[in-house]
Write a protein that holds these residues in place. Structure first.
Motif, PDB file in Angstrom:
ATOM      1  N   UNK A   1      54.100 -40.080-114.065  1.00 31.48           N
ATOM      2  CA  UNK A   1      53.886 -38.631-114.158  1.00 31.48           C
ATOM      3  C   UNK A   1      53.518 -37.992-112.814  1.00 31.48           C
ATOM      4  N   UNK A   2      52.759 -38.685-111.991  1.00 32.65           N
ATOM      5  CA  UNK A   2      52.408 -38.138-110.676  1.00 32.65           C
ATOM      6  C   UNK A   2      53.638 -38.010-109.786  1.00 32.65           C
ATOM      7  N   UNK A   3      54.503 -39.024-109.800  1.00 26.26           N
ATOM      8  CA  UNK A   3      55.729 -38.957-109.005  1.00 26.26           C
ATOM      9  C   UNK A   3      56.639 -37.860-109.530  1.00 26.26           C
ATOM     10  N   UNK A   4      56.746 -37.747-110.838  1.00 19.76           N
ATOM     11  CA  UNK A   4      57.582 -36.696-111.428  1.00 19.76           C
ATOM     12  C   UNK A   4      57.110 -35.324-110.971  1.00 19.76           C
ATOM     13  N   UNK A   5      55.815 -35.095-110.984  1.00 15.90           N
ATOM     14  CA  UNK A   5      55.260 -33.812-110.554  1.00 15.90           C
ATOM     15  C   UNK A   5      55.545 -33.565-109.073  1.00 15.90           C
ATOM     16  N   UNK A   6      55.350 -34.581-108.248  1.00 14.88           N
ATOM     17  CA  UNK A   6      55.583 -34.449-106.810  1.00 14.88           C
ATOM     18  C   UNK A   6      57.049 -34.149-106.492  1.00 14.88           C
TER      19      UNK A   6
ATOM     20  N   UNK B   1      62.170 -40.103-114.152  1.00 15.43           N
ATOM     21  CA  UNK B   1      61.592 -41.222-113.396  1.00 15.43           C
ATOM     22  C   UNK B   1      61.773 -42.524-114.177  1.00 15.43           C
ATOM     23  N   UNK B   2      61.509 -42.470-115.463  1.00 15.67           N
ATOM     24  CA  UNK B   2      61.679 -43.656-116.320  1.00 15.67           C
ATOM     25  C   UNK B   2      63.134 -44.138-116.249  1.00 15.67           C
ATOM     26  N   UNK B   3      64.082 -43.217-116.396  1.00 13.87           N
ATOM     27  CA  UNK B   3      65.507 -43.578-116.349  1.00 13.87           C
ATOM     28  C   UNK B   3      65.906 -44.117-114.975  1.00 13.87           C
ATOM     29  N   UNK B   4      65.403 -43.483-113.922  1.00 18.62           N
ATOM     30  CA  UNK B   4      65.725 -43.920-112.565  1.00 18.62           C
ATOM     31  C   UNK B   4      65.214 -45.335-112.314  1.00 18.62           C
TER      32      UNK B   4
ATOM     33  N   UNK C   1      71.513 -35.530-106.482  1.00 19.09           N
ATOM     34  CA  UNK C   1      70.630 -34.518-105.892  1.00 19.09           C
ATOM     35  C   UNK C   1      69.178 -34.739-106.331  1.00 19.09           C
ATOM     36  N   UNK C   2      68.994 -35.060-107.595  1.00 19.13           N
ATOM     37  CA  UNK C   2      67.655 -35.271-108.132  1.00 19.13           C
ATOM     38  C   UNK C   2      67.086 -36.608-107.668  1.00 19.13           C
ATOM     39  N   UNK C   3      67.919 -37.610-107.582  1.00 17.83           N
ATOM     40  CA  UNK C   3      67.483 -38.911-107.052  1.00 17.83           C
ATOM     41  C   UNK C   3      66.975 -38.727-105.622  1.00 17.83           C
ATOM     42  N   UNK C   4      67.681 -37.936-104.836  1.00 18.47           N
ATOM     43  CA  UNK C   4      67.268 -37.692-103.453  1.00 18.47           C
ATOM     44  C   UNK C   4      65.924 -36.978-103.385  1.00 18.47           C
ATOM     45  N   UNK C   5      65.642 -36.087-104.336  1.00 20.35           N
ATOM     46  CA  UNK C   5      64.336 -35.416-104.387  1.00 20.35           C
ATOM     47  C   UNK C   5      63.225 -36.423-104.635  1.00 20.35           C
TER      48      UNK C   5
ATOM     49  N   UNK D   1      63.327 -39.696-103.890  1.00 17.48           N
ATOM     50  CA  UNK D   1      63.215 -40.497-102.669  1.00 17.48           C
ATOM     51  C   UNK D   1      62.407 -39.735-101.624  1.00 17.48           C
ATOM     52  N   UNK D   2      62.673 -38.445-101.482  1.00 14.74           N
ATOM     53  CA  UNK D   2      61.942 -37.606-100.532  1.00 14.74           C
ATOM     54  C   UNK D   2      60.463 -37.523-100.903  1.00 14.74           C
ATOM     55  N   UNK D   3      60.159 -37.370-102.177  1.00 15.83           N
ATOM     56  CA  UNK D   3      58.770 -37.291-102.636  1.00 15.83           C
ATOM     57  C   UNK D   3      58.005 -38.582-102.335  1.00 15.83           C
TER      58      UNK D   3
END
Length: 82
Positions: free
Chosen positions: A27-32, A40-43, A53-57, A59-61
């Motif tokens: 949940x913390x990573x998802x928020x960030x 996040x669970x699926x990834x 695009x979302x995967x890259x977000x 990775x950036x977080x």
């Protein structure tokens, strides 16, 4: 550190490892990253149909970047794939 990624499962494992090393919960990573916890669970599970695009977000977080090696370098000014 460079991690070689060849499958969605490899990517999921690398994301999970980085998240845990940073002491983050899903949940913390998802928020960030501005994504849902389900993403996040699926990834981390290696789901192969996630939006890049979302995967890259995510990775950036985590403070990472995506680098590609082994491909020809495009001519200057021609990054549109033409």
């Amino acid at each position: 550190m460079i991690t070689q990624i060849q499958t969605p499962l490899h990517l999921g494992s690398a994301i999970r490892s980085a998240r845990k090393q940073l002491g983050l919960t899903q949940p913390q990573l998802a928020l960030a990253a501005g994504v849902g916890v389900r993403f996040i669970v699926d990834l981390e599970a290696g789901k192969p149909t996630l939006r890049l695009e979302t995967v890259l977000r995510v990775i950036d977080a985590l403070g990472g970047t995506l680098q590609i090696s082994g491909l020809p370098i495009p001519p200057e000014g021609n990054s549109d794939g033409a």
